[in-house]
Design an enzyme around this catalytic site. Sequence first.
Site, PDB file in Angstrom:
ATOM      1  N   CYS A 176      -2.250  -0.391 -10.360  1.00  0.00           N
ATOM      2  CA  CYS A 176      -0.831  -0.066 -10.306  1.00  0.00           C
ATOM      3  C   CYS A 176      -0.066  -1.010  -9.391  1.00  0.00           C
ATOM      4  CB  CYS A 176      -0.621   1.382  -9.874  1.00  0.00           C
ATOM      5  SG  CYS A 176      -1.243   1.759  -8.218  1.00  0.00           S
ATOM      6  N   SER A 200      -3.974  -4.724   0.057  1.00  0.00           N
ATOM      7  CA  SER A 200      -3.503  -3.550  -0.676  1.00  0.00           C
ATOM      8  C   SER A 200      -2.165  -3.053  -0.145  1.00  0.00           C
ATOM      9  CB  SER A 200      -4.535  -2.420  -0.577  1.00  0.00           C
ATOM     10  OG  SER A 200      -5.750  -2.796  -1.172  1.00  0.00           O
ATOM     11  N   GLU A 203      -7.396   1.313   2.041  1.00  0.00           N
ATOM     12  CA  GLU A 203      -7.785   2.216   0.956  1.00  0.00           C
ATOM     13  C   GLU A 203      -8.991   1.624   0.238  1.00  0.00           C
ATOM     14  OE1 GLU A 203      -7.512   1.691  -2.445  1.00  0.00           O
ATOM     15  OE2 GLU A 203      -6.396  -0.193  -2.523  1.00  0.00           O
ATOM     16  N   GLU A 215      -8.530   9.013 -12.091  1.00  0.00           N
ATOM     17  CA  GLU A 215      -8.901   8.763 -10.697  1.00  0.00           C
ATOM     18  C   GLU A 215      -7.748   9.040  -9.740  1.00  0.00           C
ATOM     19  OE1 GLU A 215     -10.846   5.172  -7.983  1.00  0.00           O
ATOM     20  OE2 GLU A 215     -10.238   4.794 -10.053  1.00  0.00           O
TER      21      GLU A 215
END
Length: 432
Positions: free
Chosen positions: A50, A107, A112, A189
């Site tokens: 994303c 990220s 994460e 997920e």
Amino acid sequence: MYYCISFTHKNTDIALREKLSFSNEAKKSEFLKIISTHENIEECLVISTCNRVEIVAFVKMACAEFIVKSLALLCDVDKDILLEKADIFEDSGAIHHLFSVASSLDSLVVGETQIAGQLKDAFAFAVKNNFCGVHLSRAVHSAFKCAAKVRNETQISKNPISVASVAVAKAKELADLAQKKAVVIGAGEMGELAAKHLIAAGAKVIILNRDLQKAKDLCERLGVLSEYDSLENLKKYLNQYEFFFSATNAPNAIITNSLIEELPYKRYFFDIAVPRDIDINENENISVFAVDDLENVVQKNLALREQEARMAYGIIGRETSEFFRYLNDLALMPIIKAIRLQAKEYADKQLEIALKKGYLKKSDKEEARKLIHQVFKAFLHTPTVNLKHLQGKMQSDTVINAMRYVFDLQNNLEGLNQYKCEFDMENNDEIY
């Protein structure tokens, strides 16, 4: 050389990333087939999440324009815009970037851990479909080792954070979630992560999904504070509860104005999907938060992790240098082997000529062979020792190329394949 073209939350907005996203394997396969036909591209893979699209390749020379043009045509985006936005990394820069991505330093939410699994999936897909060979396998395997070292030697991944958890953290700032019901749309997920964080915050969750069995399985994993229903009943839930977290793989928005009724209380919609799931008008009672809107919460976490990130970048820098030392070692040993093999072949050839011309008796052949071999071994001893001393040093590339030229060695030296990549190409489920 290693090559990477990167589109992330740092250089593109969510609208552009939506167009670039590879929401299914067919699209990813089509793109990799297109770019792998280029004469300069030997191996390639695509990481699509994303927050990023990364094209990682091993190439003979730079070919950004071809790759970006292919991506633009496939995704119906202006090529010039993509070229302007793209971050392009070559060789050591590409490896450093790949290691940073794998270690979650690049990220949206530093630390994460989702990206490791996403890289694993991207790599497995490329291997399975023959887009990835020994060069990228070595790089990705080393990226996993680097990421593990970062996790083990820093605190950067303690209490791991994801975009889903940031969304829940934002919801907690808006209201006390204890005993409230929150609707999670999508049982993948990201939806599962959101549900877990909601339950940890004291909320009960309702999972809506097209595939009821998948929603049921998720609820069984989540426990008693969850229930599920079909996505067909979405409108009913949209006009009954306050908090909504949408994370489907739908190609278009699934929550639109036509489904929303006016209600006398506030509702909060968190769109953590790419492409976006939610396309509704905001007003005093309706607030919508997309991925990019979570940046403020992300920045708080970044500040807390700044020191750990500095330590992590130090590790990544050292691991990048170590990776190229490793590659130099792989290149030097076949050179040494090839030179010795070449010397042996010439010695044997000259021995046969001497025998045919009667310079030697056949009864002396083996003794002569031993003597000749001892001579060339003694002659090559010092060059061999000096070559071994070059392992891991900056000038090794120059010497390797010179040795190839002087001894007329082929580019693909016999013996190179003995240096097996740690990733087993036959068992690509053992990646991480």
